[in-house]
Design an enzyme around this catalytic site. Sequence first.
Site, PDB file in Angstrom:
ATOM      1  N   LEU A 134       0.705  -1.249  -0.234  1.00 51.26           N
ATOM      2  CA  LEU A 134       0.055   0.074   0.112  1.00 51.26           C
ATOM      3  C   LEU A 134       0.889   1.233   0.148  1.00 51.26           C
ATOM      4  O   LEU A 134       0.241   2.324  -0.661  1.00 51.26           O
ATOM      5  CB  LEU A 134      -0.944  -0.080   1.089  1.00 51.26           C
ATOM      6  N   TYR A 194      -0.064   8.903  16.235  1.00 49.55           N
ATOM      7  CA  TYR A 194      -1.022   7.975  15.348  1.00 49.55           C
ATOM      8  C   TYR A 194      -2.297   8.695  14.954  1.00 49.55           C
ATOM      9  O   TYR A 194      -2.792   8.541  14.015  1.00 49.55           O
ATOM     10  CB  TYR A 194      -1.625   6.952  16.500  1.00 49.55           C
ATOM     11  N   LYS A 210      -3.700   9.504  11.078  1.00 41.40           N
ATOM     12  CA  LYS A 210      -4.916   8.779  10.567  1.00 41.40           C
ATOM     13  C   LYS A 210      -6.032   9.964  10.168  1.00 41.40           C
ATOM     14  O   LYS A 210      -6.576   9.815   9.470  1.00 41.40           O
ATOM     15  CB  LYS A 210      -5.894   8.238  12.073  1.00 41.40           C
TER      16      LYS A 210
END
Length: 288
Positions: free
Chosen positions: A41, A131, A135
């Site tokens: 990815l 994180y 995101k």
Amino acid sequence: MEQPVKILVTGSNGQLGSELRQYAGLPGMIFDFTERATLQLTNEADVREYMEQVRPQYVINGAAYTAVDKAEETGAQEEAEAVNARAVGYLAKACTAVGAKLVHISTDYVFDGTASQSYKPSDHPNPVSVYGATKLKGEELAERYTDAVILRTAWVYSSFGKNFVKTMIRLMAEKPVINVVADQYGSPTYAADLAAAIISIIQSGKWVRGIYHYTNEGETSWYEFAGAIRELIHSTCMINPIPTADYPTPARRPAYSVLDKTGIKETYGIIIPAWRESLEKCISKLQP
């Protein structure tokens, strides 16, 4: 005869991916489950080529860098950024190119946790960890490049993979006393319920792009959540409630991250089970 719907799933070895595998035999749907070995990815050319070859109608992006504390380390920040942000942009662009619809999974960690009532999808995000920040960037790229349905979720557990429920069951079997944080509030999410909601969205034949929230109904603290697990497994382990300050971690967690699910219920008619009811189902799988 109607052609079956082709669905590409990334991160298929994770908790959500493993629950989605349970739908593999569903009539009218063909799944292509991928993980790191089959689809890189973080490589844009790879993503574009794979998507052109498979040409799915839907992509469920469950792949993520989820080592929340490790992401705070300098070396790991780049990896978190590559998987949680840039890769989402590559997928979104490829979805537009082949006419696929993207369901992207995000998190309650896009919020700072200072609210006193449940967060709506329209509330201003303010992540307090690497994180959460990566995101959020992923969400922005998904929205920029394609007509995405973004599902923010929280406190995910399952009978698959590593999670809070399985950790508690193990610790309660090993120790007479454990400490659990009592001043962080949210809503647990059984990954099987999240998977069912995603399948319902695809089957609805409706597509209303935007950000939605999905967790199980109700709110609790980690301490109360552990207490419910203890009750269901009939453990005699003692649980001490402790403040976040007594359990320091490299990444800050939102103190309150209950998510408002009105949007997904009204738009897609999703019926959401209560968190205790779903916890019971999961534990009966883990401890038949």
